[in-house]
Design a protein around this motif. Structure first.
Motif, PDB file in Angstrom:
ATOM      1  N   PHE A  68      55.723  34.963  47.983  1.00  0.00           N
ATOM      2  CA  PHE A  68      56.292  33.821  47.252  1.00  0.00           C
ATOM      3  C   PHE A  68      57.484  34.268  46.418  1.00  0.00           C
ATOM      4  O   PHE A  68      58.558  33.648  46.459  1.00  0.00           O
ATOM      5  N   LEU A  69      57.325  35.351  45.665  1.00  0.00           N
ATOM      6  CA  LEU A  69      58.414  35.827  44.808  1.00  0.00           C
ATOM      7  C   LEU A  69      59.617  36.286  45.611  1.00  0.00           C
ATOM      8  O   LEU A  69      60.755  36.164  45.163  1.00  0.00           O
ATOM      9  N   GLU A  70      59.370  36.820  46.789  1.00  0.00           N
ATOM     10  CA  GLU A  70      60.465  37.328  47.615  1.00  0.00           C
ATOM     11  C   GLU A  70      61.259  36.218  48.288  1.00  0.00           C
ATOM     12  O   GLU A  70      62.388  36.441  48.727  1.00  0.00           O
ATOM     13  N   THR A  71      60.701  35.023  48.347  1.00  0.00           N
ATOM     14  CA  THR A  71      61.372  33.929  49.058  1.00  0.00           C
ATOM     15  C   THR A  71      61.937  32.859  48.138  1.00  0.00           C
ATOM     16  O   THR A  71      62.805  32.086  48.550  1.00  0.00           O
ATOM     17  N   VAL A  72      61.481  32.795  46.888  1.00  0.00           N
ATOM     18  CA  VAL A  72      61.908  31.729  45.976  1.00  0.00           C
ATOM     19  C   VAL A  72      63.116  32.175  45.159  1.00  0.00           C
ATOM     20  O   VAL A  72      63.151  33.292  44.635  1.00  0.00           O
ATOM     21  N   GLN A  73      64.112  31.308  45.075  1.00  0.00           N
ATOM     22  CA  GLN A  73      65.296  31.588  44.265  1.00  0.00           C
ATOM     23  C   GLN A  73      64.989  31.345  42.788  1.00  0.00           C
ATOM     24  O   GLN A  73      64.454  30.316  42.413  1.00  0.00           O
ATOM     25  N   ASN A  74      65.330  32.304  41.951  1.00  0.00           N
ATOM     26  CA  ASN A  74      65.177  32.181  40.489  1.00  0.00           C
ATOM     27  C   ASN A  74      63.782  31.711  40.080  1.00  0.00           C
ATOM     28  O   ASN A  74      63.628  30.670  39.417  1.00  0.00           O
ATOM     29  N   PRO A  75      62.740  32.437  40.458  1.00  0.00           N
ATOM     30  CA  PRO A  75      61.396  32.033  40.032  1.00  0.00           C
ATOM     31  C   PRO A  75      61.204  32.267  38.539  1.00  0.00           C
ATOM     32  O   PRO A  75      61.961  33.018  37.920  1.00  0.00           O
ATOM     33  N   PRO A  76      60.209  31.625  37.941  1.00  0.00           N
ATOM     34  CA  PRO A  76      59.881  31.937  36.543  1.00  0.00           C
ATOM     35  C   PRO A  76      59.434  33.392  36.432  1.00  0.00           C
ATOM     36  O   PRO A  76      59.193  34.066  37.435  1.00  0.00           O
ATOM     37  N   LYS A  77      59.316  33.893  35.215  1.00  0.00           N
ATOM     38  CA  LYS A  77      58.752  35.223  35.023  1.00  0.00           C
ATOM     39  C   LYS A  77      57.283  35.186  35.437  1.00  0.00           C
ATOM     40  O   LYS A  77      56.640  34.137  35.391  1.00  0.00           O
ATOM     41  N   VAL A  78      56.771  36.347  35.826  1.00  0.00           N
ATOM     42  CA  VAL A  78      55.443  36.388  36.440  1.00  0.00           C
ATOM     43  C   VAL A  78      54.556  37.445  35.799  1.00  0.00           C
ATOM     44  O   VAL A  78      55.020  38.542  35.472  1.00  0.00           O
ATOM     45  N   ILE A  79      53.294  37.097  35.634  1.00  0.00           N
ATOM     46  CA  ILE A  79      52.236  38.056  35.333  1.00  0.00           C
ATOM     47  C   ILE A  79      51.264  37.995  36.500  1.00  0.00           C
ATOM     48  O   ILE A  79      50.669  36.950  36.771  1.00  0.00           O
ATOM     49  N   PHE A  80      51.147  39.099  37.241  1.00  0.00           N
ATOM     50  CA  PHE A  80      50.221  39.133  38.366  1.00  0.00           C
ATOM     51  C   PHE A  80      48.773  39.216  37.871  1.00  0.00           C
ATOM     52  O   PHE A  80      48.471  39.931  36.911  1.00  0.00           O
ATOM     53  N   THR A  81      47.894  38.482  38.534  1.00  0.00           N
ATOM     54  CA  THR A  81      46.454  38.562  38.273  1.00  0.00           C
ATOM     55  C   THR A  81      45.784  38.865  39.597  1.00  0.00           C
ATOM     56  O   THR A  81      45.779  38.022  40.498  1.00  0.00           O
ATOM     57  N   THR A  82      45.239  40.046  39.753  1.00  0.00           N
ATOM     58  CA  THR A  82      44.748  40.462  41.060  1.00  0.00           C
ATOM     59  C   THR A  82      43.609  41.456  40.941  1.00  0.00           C
ATOM     60  O   THR A  82      43.461  42.130  39.923  1.00  0.00           O
ATOM     61  N   ALA A  83      42.830  41.564  41.994  1.00  0.00           N
ATOM     62  CA  ALA A  83      41.743  42.543  42.042  1.00  0.00           C
ATOM     63  C   ALA A  83      42.184  43.825  42.736  1.00  0.00           C
ATOM     64  O   ALA A  83      41.386  44.746  42.892  1.00  0.00           O
TER      65      ALA A  83
END
Length: 230
Positions: A68-83
């Motif tokens: 998603f981040l690699e394809t979206v132009q100017n995404p919001p800032k992100v905090i990943f939540t993952t296992a």
């Protein structure tokens, strides 16, 4: 900050969404604007509900958080939540604010939220300055926002076209865009940023700024036209 940080949760696990929502409700400077089950739903929501911050899971059906981040132009800032901690390096390359490993404790979540608050406060203070400094030819160059015509990305470098000079610095379009006031500068193409104040004319997918022509991407055209018509 005067305004709360608006955010969206995206996770395909209902219990994970509910847990994050409960954490957000306890923090006064966060404001939840939505919760999505996958990246496709998130993309649709962002069209009508822009936000400052995403709490984004990585492994989801249809499209991962990284894709998603690699394809979206100017995404919001992100905090990943993952296992899965093996994605930490990719998170660093995508310039995410933080990387939360599940199960996420409230203390760790709060620490991440404060990191986001500090980031936006610093960005807000920078937006209030009428200039920025960039490194070029071994020295720091001061560039006044009023003098910038447009910016062109060239792989790992950007060229900043000013009224009376052109400055080349080691950076990316994304990194430079974060240093510019969003009310005055807009990305028109994956490789171009234009200063709205200095646009002379627009014809089709071309912006005219003095003697230069700056392209408008078909993917960014709608957002660009909406921004200049406000």
């Amino acid at each position: 900050m005067n305004n709360p940080i608006s955010c969206i949760i995206t996770d395909d696990e209902p219990y994970a969404r509910k847990g994050l929502q409960g954490y957000i409700e306890k923090i006064e400077f966060l404001e939840l604007k939505g919760a999505c089950e996958d990246a496709l739903e998130l993309g649709e929501l962002l069209v009508c509900q822009p936000v400052d911050l995403l709490f984004l899971d990585i492994q989801m059906p249809f499209m991962s958080g990284i894709e998603f981040l690699e394809t979206v132009q100017n995404p919001p800032k992100v905090i990943f939540t993952t296992a899965f901690e093996q994605y930490a390096i990719q998170g660093f390359e995508l310039e995410v604010l933080d990387y939360l490993l599940k199960p996420i404790s409230y203390d760790r979540f709060l620490k991440s939220a404060w990191k986001a608050r500090n980031y936006f406060e610093l960005k807000q203070s920078k937006d209030q300055l009428p200039y920025l400094f960039v490194k070029s030819n071994g020295r720091l160059e001061k560039i006044v926002f009023d003098d910038i015509l447009f910016i062109e990305g060239m792989e790992n470098y950007v060229a900043i076209y000013c009224r009376d000079k052109k400055i080349i610095t080691l950076s990316t379009i994304k990194a430079i865009m974060e240093k510019l006031p969003a009310t005055r500068f807009i990305q028109t193409h994956k490789s171009y940023i234009a200063c709205i104040d200095n646009i002379d004319a627009i014809e089709g997918n071309i912006i005219y700024i003095q003697k230069y022509q700056v392209p408008i991407s078909k993917y960014l055209r709608k957002g660009f036209l909406e921004s200049i018509s406000r």
